[in-house]
Design a protein around this motif. Structure first.
Motif, PDB file in Angstrom:
ATOM      1  N   LEU A  18       0.830  -1.206   0.000  1.00 54.22           N
ATOM      2  CA  LEU A  18       0.000   0.000   0.000  1.00 54.22           C
ATOM      3  C   LEU A  18       0.866   1.258   0.000  1.00 54.22           C
ATOM      4  N   ALA A  19       1.934   1.246   0.755  1.00 48.78           N
ATOM      5  CA  ALA A  19       2.823   2.407   0.805  1.00 48.78           C
ATOM      6  C   ALA A  19       3.452   2.667  -0.566  1.00 48.78           C
ATOM      7  N   VAL A  20       3.855   1.611  -1.256  1.00 42.68           N
ATOM      8  CA  VAL A  20       4.440   1.768  -2.591  1.00 42.68           C
ATOM      9  C   VAL A  20       3.399   2.322  -3.566  1.00 42.68           C
ATOM     10  N   ILE A  21       2.175   1.812  -3.493  1.00 43.33           N
ATOM     11  CA  ILE A  21       1.109   2.304  -4.374  1.00 43.33           C
ATOM     12  C   ILE A  21       0.822   3.771  -4.088  1.00 43.33           C
ATOM     13  N   ILE A  22       0.796   4.124  -2.823  1.00 45.52           N
ATOM     14  CA  ILE A  22       0.567   5.529  -2.463  1.00 45.52           C
ATOM     15  C   ILE A  22       1.666   6.406  -3.050  1.00 45.52           C
ATOM     16  N   LEU A  23       2.906   5.986  -2.915  1.00 42.79           N
ATOM     17  CA  LEU A  23       4.023   6.762  -3.459  1.00 42.79           C
ATOM     18  C   LEU A  23       3.905   6.893  -4.973  1.00 42.79           C
ATOM     19  N   PHE A  24       3.613   5.783  -5.652  1.00 39.01           N
ATOM     20  CA  PHE A  24       3.486   5.810  -7.111  1.00 39.01           C
ATOM     21  C   PHE A  24       2.347   6.727  -7.546  1.00 39.01           C
ATOM     22  N   GLN A  25       1.194   6.609  -6.879  1.00 38.04           N
ATOM     23  CA  GLN A  25       0.068   7.470  -7.242  1.00 38.04           C
ATOM     24  C   GLN A  25       0.370   8.932  -6.942  1.00 38.04           C
ATOM     25  N   SER A  26       1.101   9.191  -5.892  1.00 39.77           N
ATOM     26  CA  SER A  26       1.479  10.573  -5.575  1.00 39.77           C
ATOM     27  C   SER A  26       2.350  11.154  -6.680  1.00 39.77           C
ATOM     28  N   LEU A  27       3.310  10.388  -7.144  1.00 44.29           N
ATOM     29  CA  LEU A  27       4.174  10.853  -8.232  1.00 44.29           C
ATOM     30  C   LEU A  27       3.376  11.091  -9.519  1.00 44.29           C
ATOM     31  N   CYS A  28       2.447  10.176  -9.819  1.00 45.80           N
ATOM     32  CA  CYS A  28       1.603  10.353 -11.010  1.00 45.80           C
ATOM     33  C   CYS A  28       0.742  11.598 -10.882  1.00 45.80           C
ATOM     34  N   ALA A  29       0.172  11.804  -9.710  1.00 47.10           N
ATOM     35  CA  ALA A  29      -0.662  12.980  -9.500  1.00 47.10           C
ATOM     36  C   ALA A  29       0.162  14.255  -9.662  1.00 47.10           C
ATOM     37  N   LEU A  30       1.373  14.278  -9.102  1.00 47.56           N
ATOM     38  CA  LEU A  30       2.239  15.445  -9.268  1.00 47.56           C
ATOM     39  C   LEU A  30       2.564  15.695 -10.736  1.00 47.56           C
ATOM     40  N   PHE A  31       2.814  14.629 -11.484  1.00 53.42           N
ATOM     41  CA  PHE A  31       3.097  14.762 -12.902  1.00 53.42           C
ATOM     42  C   PHE A  31       1.907  15.399 -13.626  1.00 53.42           C
ATOM     43  N   PHE A  32       0.711  14.875 -13.389  1.00 54.38           N
ATOM     44  CA  PHE A  32      -0.465  15.411 -14.070  1.00 54.38           C
ATOM     45  C   PHE A  32      -0.761  16.841 -13.654  1.00 54.38           C
ATOM     46  N   ILE A  33      -0.606  17.157 -12.396  1.00 56.41           N
ATOM     47  CA  ILE A  33      -0.842  18.531 -11.941  1.00 56.41           C
ATOM     48  C   ILE A  33       0.165  19.475 -12.607  1.00 56.41           C
ATOM     49  N   GLY A  34       1.429  19.059 -12.637  1.00 54.58           N
ATOM     50  CA  GLY A  34       2.448  19.867 -13.321  1.00 54.58           C
ATOM     51  C   GLY A  34       2.147  20.018 -14.794  1.00 54.58           C
ATOM     52  N   ASP A  35       1.678  18.944 -15.439  1.00 57.13           N
ATOM     53  CA  ASP A  35       1.343  18.981 -16.858  1.00 57.13           C
ATOM     54  C   ASP A  35       0.176  19.939 -17.116  1.00 57.13           C
ATOM     55  N   VAL A  36      -0.808  19.916 -16.237  1.00 58.19           N
ATOM     56  CA  VAL A  36      -1.958  20.817 -16.379  1.00 58.19           C
ATOM     57  C   VAL A  36      -1.490  22.271 -16.264  1.00 58.19           C
ATOM     58  N   ILE A  37      -0.631  22.543 -15.299  1.00 57.16           N
ATOM     59  CA  ILE A  37      -0.132  23.916 -15.109  1.00 57.16           C
ATOM     60  C   ILE A  37       0.644  24.375 -16.339  1.00 57.16           C
ATOM     61  N   ILE A  38       1.501  23.532 -16.865  1.00 52.93           N
ATOM     62  CA  ILE A  38       2.279  23.882 -18.070  1.00 52.93           C
ATOM     63  C   ILE A  38       1.350  24.108 -19.254  1.00 52.93           C
ATOM     64  N   ASP A  39       0.341  23.227 -19.430  1.00 52.55           N
ATOM     65  CA  ASP A  39      -0.597  23.379 -20.548  1.00 52.55           C
ATOM     66  C   ASP A  39      -1.425  24.649 -20.426  1.00 52.55           C
ATOM     67  N   LEU A  40      -1.756  25.061 -19.206  1.00 51.44           N
ATOM     68  CA  LEU A  40      -2.552  26.275 -19.012  1.00 51.44           C
ATOM     69  C   LEU A  40      -1.777  27.523 -19.429  1.00 51.44           C
ATOM     70  N   GLN A  41      -0.482  27.481 -19.314  1.00 51.43           N
ATOM     71  CA  GLN A  41       0.325  28.654 -19.651  1.00 51.43           C
ATOM     72  C   GLN A  41       0.411  28.896 -21.149  1.00 51.43           C
ATOM     73  N   GLY A  42       0.265  27.871 -21.967  1.00 49.28           N
ATOM     74  CA  GLY A  42       0.360  28.073 -23.424  1.00 49.28           C
ATOM     75  C   GLY A  42      -0.778  27.377 -24.125  1.00 49.28           C
ATOM     76  N   GLY A  43      -2.027  27.693 -23.805  1.00 55.35           N
ATOM     77  CA  GLY A  43      -3.163  26.943 -24.312  1.00 55.35           C
ATOM     78  C   GLY A  43      -3.714  27.435 -25.631  1.00 55.35           C
ATOM     79  N   ASP A  44      -4.344  26.500 -26.374  1.00 58.35           N
ATOM     80  CA  ASP A  44      -5.145  26.845 -27.541  1.00 58.35           C
ATOM     81  C   ASP A  44      -6.512  26.180 -27.363  1.00 58.35           C
ATOM     82  N   GLY A  45      -7.415  26.315 -28.263  1.00 52.69           N
ATOM     83  CA  GLY A  45      -8.795  25.846 -28.137  1.00 52.69           C
ATOM     84  C   GLY A  45      -8.933  24.344 -27.919  1.00 52.69           C
ATOM     85  N   ARG A  46      -8.135  23.540 -28.630  1.00 50.15           N
ATOM     86  CA  ARG A  46      -8.247  22.086 -28.515  1.00 50.15           C
ATOM     87  C   ARG A  46      -7.713  21.564 -27.201  1.00 50.15           C
ATOM     88  N   VAL A  47      -6.901  22.325 -26.611  1.00 46.31           N
ATOM     89  CA  VAL A  47      -6.223  21.882 -25.396  1.00 46.31           C
ATOM     90  C   VAL A  47      -7.192  21.814 -24.216  1.00 46.31           C
TER      91      VAL A  47
END
Length: 179
Positions: A18-47
């Protein structure tokens, strides 16, 4: 001995997983949150659809992390509670054995033999372990049974089990041997 450790090892292994899964999901969540922030800075309509999907996945991952953290905490508390109960049961059994042995006025040799009988050790093995003849162990066993007011091994063990169960159901029960 090993069979007693398996449930604990399984619980520990489950907690580690469970601890390993929590760590893995935390890293994935951080990746997606970072990706969303980066995409928001240079967005177009399809994005926008892409961002909505990534945001939903990030929220789901964060919710999963929180859920798993709560589950891990509950499981660790349950394991600790079980270990505490097991220690208490061991202590109760030891106190119960000593109490009955005192009540029956068993000699040190008889106590040793009686304890091995309670553990399920056969007379021949007890004799080998104690360096005595099997006849001596049989004679000591007969004295133990007579002092306890029972007919044999099964009844001797049942005296202890009945008392433990009675104490578990009635916390005010006194330890009194039933001859």
């Amino acid at each position: 001995m090993i069979s007693r450790l398996l449930p604990v090892l399984t619980q520990e292994r489950r907690a580690a997983t469970l601890a390993v899964i929590i760590l893995f999901q935390s890293l994935c969540a951080l990746f997606f949150i970072g990706d969303v922030i980066i995409d928001l800075q240079g967005g177009d309509g399809r994005v926008e659809l892409h961002l909505a999907i990534e945001a939903a996945v990030a929220v789901a991952l964060v919710a999963g992390v929180i859920f798993l953290m709560v589950e891990l905490r509950i499981m660790l508390q349950r394991v600790a509670s079980m270990e505490t109960g097991l220690r208490a049961a061991r202590g109760e059994m030891a106190a119960l054995v000593d109490h009955f042995f005192d009540q029956w006025a068993l000699t040190p040799s008889e106590r040793d033999v009686a304890l091995m009988i309670l553990k399920g050790v056969e007379n021949e093995t007890i004799a080998e372990m104690r360096g005595t003849a099997p006849g001596t162990v049989r004679a000591q066993s007969a004295k133990i049974y007579a002092k306890a007011g029972v007919d044999g091994r099964a009844q001797l063990l049942s005296v202890f089990l009945e008392e433990l169960f009675a104490q578990g159901m009635d916390t005010g029960a006194s330890m009194s041997p039933s001859p």
